[in-house]
Design an enzyme around this catalytic site. Structure first.
Site, PDB file in Angstrom:
ATOM      1  N   GLU A 128       0.828  -1.212   0.000  1.00 30.23           N
ATOM      2  CA  GLU A 128       0.000   0.000   0.000  1.00 30.23           C
ATOM      3  C   GLU A 128       0.861   1.261   0.000  1.00 30.23           C
ATOM      4  OE1 GLU A 128      -4.071  -1.068   2.315  1.00 30.23           O
ATOM      5  OE2 GLU A 128      -2.216  -1.593   3.364  1.00 30.23           O
ATOM      6  N   GLU A 149      -3.977  -9.607   3.771  1.00 28.34           N
ATOM      7  CA  GLU A 149      -4.685  -9.334   5.026  1.00 28.34           C
ATOM      8  C   GLU A 149      -5.893 -10.245   5.262  1.00 28.34           C
ATOM      9  OE1 GLU A 149      -2.591  -5.410   4.118  1.00 28.34           O
ATOM     10  OE2 GLU A 149      -3.534  -7.043   2.997  1.00 28.34           O
TER      11      GLU A 149
END
Length: 685
Positions: A128, A149
């Protein structure tokens, strides 16, 4: 827990004819093997560094900003152990979610171009961070890129659900955010990430930083351009979401519901966030990510996932019961007995990972040639996909040969058999080959259930025999069960662990007991489901019963993959050794006799591959009301709990953690369940 702080080290790099580049290097000071992660202090450090470069950019001191990592590691995102420590406080959990957005938002809003030089692992918040930059280069040796995740009971919480689909499209984003994490946490290679459009340039590792800076200067001078497909607008102006985006998210949601039946809230939340991202409101998406991450960080699923994460990282690196590594003998040549599918997969693995000559021996030349041909075809496919260079492909192919003469295995340091799963056949193979081998050569069996001691008892050197149980498909499955007999010496045992490690597999030491760990539990599970069918349970109910577990495939899909004949043989073996807990299945015997496929799938079956309800005919019309899905799930849980208890009492594995680890890596037991034993303990009663 004390945070290992990742620092953002800043230096200026002059770019000829352009100006000054501010280069931030992420480094936790722990050496090349320890990944950069961000806890509260690390995020604060990064934020402060980015604020400094923003001020310099606004004053005209710099023309661009770049972020890189240390060798082999860019950033692995949030410090999961620090995150787990926040589980009791929603306020603290919300703060770390918000802090990540605040830091990365600076990058997104810089008045000068930003670059990420992805030097190594880029996972979760690390990827990210790279996505928050305008341009990205990646070192070609990087193999761990992704947003894992969901596999940990979380969602990408620092911009991933908004930035990724708008960069590469919703379908690719779904693959990275949902599909890959739910398929045993698959990662992207540098080449694959570049092909997807996540990375802009893939560069060689030897001079990666220098070439990245050179490419940056070329971009700033207008000599290099980056062409991207526009994924920021709806596909149809009459639909504010976009028909294609909405349909892709809807289909992903259906897959998640069918696969997990609500067992993992993280996957559902990720679907919702991907739907929201289509609206184009970054701040709304970031607020929703923060809310989802706060909820999930304080959930029992995340706590369970952390137990599984620790097992697959810390425990996996130091196998319980493994002998000292220095006792292992060198393996410079490998023999594989057999040339069928499993044997051919093993030959490819050894040639590719160990980089040693591999000789495949079968009974006739045609079979041996087919095995060598399989290896060549698989290598060609890897080259075509960019996972191997042409030179690497040629080398691997040249290492593998075939023969019918057992004498050609002389000189091998390790010989592994992968022939039919029949004890007498394997004993005969070992007896035939032993006279040709040096007394110190290790003899291994890939048996999935049979007694290794029984195979070696009549040999002149039983001390050099071990079990090395690889799982199918060999290239993808990360587990090897290492079996020691009472006669196995330390050198042979240590060599088995060294070979597993060299093949990039996780080794778990198991006792020489029927089925070892994984197959013993899977066959017990399968036996309960088939027994329920014999009693009248419908195929649909039996197929649905285990979906709340979130396993990669259901019992019928597993049965189709391994083959009814193999499953029946293993069931009969365990019945003979362990008794009526593993009863014979008349219906399974009829399936074997007919041999018809009953699960429809392309490639590899999954939990949602359709099952033919007509297989009920194999199980006759015995009287009985059958069981509802919830009742069958309870029956399976009770059976597994009983079997695990017996295995612990019999010390089939070193401890309960090894049983959990084996099931996670060998059966795809989901992270969000936290291992089979914690799950059974939570659901007991």
């Amino acid at each position: 827990m004390t945070e290992r702080v990742t620092r953002a080290l800043l230096r200026d790099v002059p770019l000829a004819g352009v100006g000054t580049l501010a280069l931030l290097t992420l480094d936790n000071g722990e050496g090349p093997r320890v990944p950069n992660t961000f806890g509260p202090l690390g995020i604060a450090e990064l934020t402060a560094a980015l604020e400094r470069v923003r001020d310099r950019a606004e004053s005209g001191e710099i023309v661009a900003v770049a972020i890189t990592g240390k060798p082999f590691h860019f950033a692995a995102g949030a410090d999961l152990h620090q995150a787990a420590a926040l589980a009791g406080s929603r306020e603290s959990a919300a703060a770390i979610a918000r802090a990540g957005h605040d830091a990365y938002r600076i990058l997104l809003e810089l008045p000068v171009p930003s670059f990420a030089y992805v030097s190594g692992v880029a996972l979760g918040g690390g990827l990210e961070l790279a996505l928050s930059c305008r341009y990205r280069t990646v070192s070609s040796q990087v193999r761990d890129i992704g947003l894992p995740e969901v596999s940990l009971g979380l969602v990408p919480g620092w911009g991933g659900t908004y930035l990724l689909p708008r960069l590469v499209g919703i379908e690719t984003a779904i693959e990275v955010i949902l599909t890959n994490p739910l398929r045993q946490n698959r990662r992207l290679t540098a080449a694959r990430a570049t092909d997807m459009g996540i990375m802009d340039r893939c560069l060689e590792p030897a001079d990666f930083l220098v070439e990245s800076i050179r490419w940056t200067a070329a971009v700033l001078r207008g000599e290099e351009t980056v062409t991207r497909t526009d994924h920021t607008e709806p596909t149809e102006s009459t639909d504010p979401i976009g028909a294609g985006w909405a349909e892709a998210v809807r289909a992903a949601g259906e897959q998640v519901r069918a696969r997990l039946a609500g067992a993992s809230p993280a996957a559902t939340r990720a679907v919702d966030l991907l739907a929201l991202a289509s609206r184009g409101d970054r701040e709304a998406s970031y607020a929703a990510e923060e809310e989802a991450l706060t909820d999930l960080l304080t959930s029992p699923e995340f706590a369970a996932s952390m137990h599984a994460f620790d097992l697959t990282t810390r425990r996996a690196r130091s196998p319980l019961g493994a002998p000292p590594a220095e006792l292992a003998r060198p393996v410079r040549r490998v023999g594989v007995i057999g040339a069928g599918l499993m044997a051919s997969q093993l030959a490819l693995l050894f040639a590719r990972r160990l980089q040693v000559p591999v000789v495949m021996r079968d009974l006739d030349a045609d079979r041996a040639a087919r095995g060598v041909g399989y290896v060549a075809a698989e290598v060609r496919a890897l080259v075509d996909k960019g996972r191997l260079s042409e030179a690497q492909g040629r080398r691997i192919t040249s290492l593998v040969s075939g023969t019918t003469d057992p004498a050609d295995l002389a000189g091998a340091d390790l010989v592994i058999e992968a022939v039919f799963e029949e004890l007498e056949v394997k004993k005969a193979v070992f007896a035939e080959i032993e006279p040709f081998l040096d007394p110190t050569a290790v003899l291994a069996t890939n048996t999935s259930a049979l007694s290794v001691s029984a195979m070696s008892g009549q040999l002149a050197h039983p001390e050099r025999v071990v079990g090395l149980h690889f799982f199918n498909p060999v290239a993808q499955m990360p587990l090897v069960e290492v079996v020691r007999t009472p006669s196995t010496d330390d050198a042979a045992y240590a060599t088995a662990f060294a070979v597993a490690r060299g093949c990039r597999k996780t080794a778990v030491a198991v006792a020489d007991r029927p089925g070892f760990v994984v197959n013993r539990l899977l066959v017990r599970l399968l036996g309960e489901v088939l027994g329920s069918l014999e009693e009248g349970t419908s195929v649909a109910d039996a197929d649905a019963a285990l979906r709340p577990l979130g396993l990669p495939m259901g019992p019928f899909q597993l049965l189709q993959l391994v083959g009814p004949a193999v499953a029946m043989h293993v069931l009969e073996t365990l019945h003979a050794d362990l008794g009526p807990r593993f009863p014979a299945s008349p219906g399974l015997a009829r399936m074997v006799a007919e041999g018809a496929p009953f699960v429809r799938f392309e490639g590899r079956p999954s939990a949602t591959s359709p099952v033919d309800p007509e297989i009920a005919r194999f199980f006759g019309s015995r009287a009985g009301t059958g069981q509802a899905p919830a009742e069958l799930l309870r029956r399976v849980r009770d059976a597994l709990a009983e079997e695990v208890g017996l295995m612990l009492a019999d010390v089939v594995a070193g401890d309960g953690d090894d049983i959990d680890l084996a099931m996670i890596l060998g059966a795809g037991w989901p992270f969000h369940l936290g291992g089979i034993i914690p799950y059974l303990e939570r659901t007991a009663g």
